[in-house]
Design an enzyme around this catalytic site. Structure first.
Site, PDB file in Angstrom:
ATOM      1  N   ASP A 159       0.646  -0.879  -0.243  1.00  0.00           N
ATOM      2  CA  ASP A 159      -0.377  -0.256  -0.033  1.00  0.00           C
ATOM      3  C   ASP A 159       1.143   1.450  -0.090  1.00  0.00           C
ATOM      4  OD1 ASP A 159      -2.852  -1.444   0.074  1.00  0.00           O
ATOM      5  OD2 ASP A 159      -2.669  -1.453   2.183  1.00  0.00           O
ATOM      6  N   ASP A 217      -9.767  -5.518  -0.921  1.00  0.00           N
ATOM      7  CA  ASP A 217      -9.463  -5.162  -0.004  1.00  0.00           C
ATOM      8  C   ASP A 217      -9.548  -4.310   1.234  1.00  0.00           C
ATOM      9  OD1 ASP A 217      -7.041  -3.425   1.671  1.00  0.00           O
ATOM     10  OD2 ASP A 217      -5.749  -2.847  -0.144  1.00  0.00           O
TER      11      ASP A 217
HETATM   12 ZN    ZN Z   1      -4.123  -1.765  -0.397  1.00  0.00          ZN
END
Ligand code: ZN
Length: 194
Positions: free
Chosen positions: A4, A145
């Site tokens: 991320d 996610d």
């Molecule tokens: Zn992610």
């Protein structure tokens, strides 16, 4: 391996850049590195993340008015293009680019922080994406996610998700290996239920 990347603008948090992707690629040469770019103006960063060794580069629909071009650029750089959207963004806004991508990521929490609870409406988006994949003859993966763990892994797989991203449910437990094993086992139950 899902990384991320947060820029402190598109999301109110700051994480890391291409140097970390490069270090991961050196350490794990054959692993799929799935880079989720939560950054404004993603076009500025594609080349650096591609050179660093990303397998998949996923951009947010909300971060660029030139989504089509950005996805083509990712392909031209030798990576797999992925597209994603926030929980508040209608999934219909992706229809025009579904033929260009290898992966569509459904955000089941608001991006920027770990440890949030799963937003149930996300499964409706996954379901629509599966219908459209068939209707349009596309072959992208549907990834989910946010807030994924052993409690909902079976449900999201049965709902059509091909790839599950888990963070807190693995790393905030005393035995991460055991957590991964449990999530995989539950995900398989979802395949059987499907
Ligand atoms: Zn992610």
């Amino acid at each position: 391996m899902h990384l991320d990347v947060m820029d402190g603008h598109f999301v109110p948090n700051l994480s890391y850049g291409p140097a970390l992707v490069e270090a991961c690629r050196r350490r794990w040469p054959d692993t799929v590195i799935d880079v989720h770019l939560m950054v404004e103006k993603p076009g500025y960063f594609l080349e650096a993340f591609a050179k660093a060794g990303s397998t998949v580069l996923t951009v947010h629909q909300e971060t660029t008015p030139h989504l089509h071009r950005v996805l083509q650029e990712i392909r031209d750089l030798g990576c797999s293009p992925g597209v994603t959207l926030n929980p508040g963004t209608p999934v219909e806004t992706l229809r025009a680019v579904l033929g260009l991508v290898d992966l569509v990521l459904v955000m089941s929490v608001n991006p920027g922080f770990g440890g949030q609870a799963f937003i149930p409406g996300s499964l409706e988006k996954a379901r629509l994406l599966c219908c459209w994949r068939e209707a349009l003859g596309c072959d992208y993966l549907v990834e989910i996610d946010g807030g994924i763990g052993p409690d909902n892994a079976a449900r999201v797989v049965a709902g059509g998700c091909d790839v599950l991203v888990a963070g807190s449910a693995i790393f905030n437990t005393p035995e991460p290996h055991e957590a991964v094993r449990k999530i995989r086992a539950r995900a398989l139950e979802g395949v059987l239920r499907d």
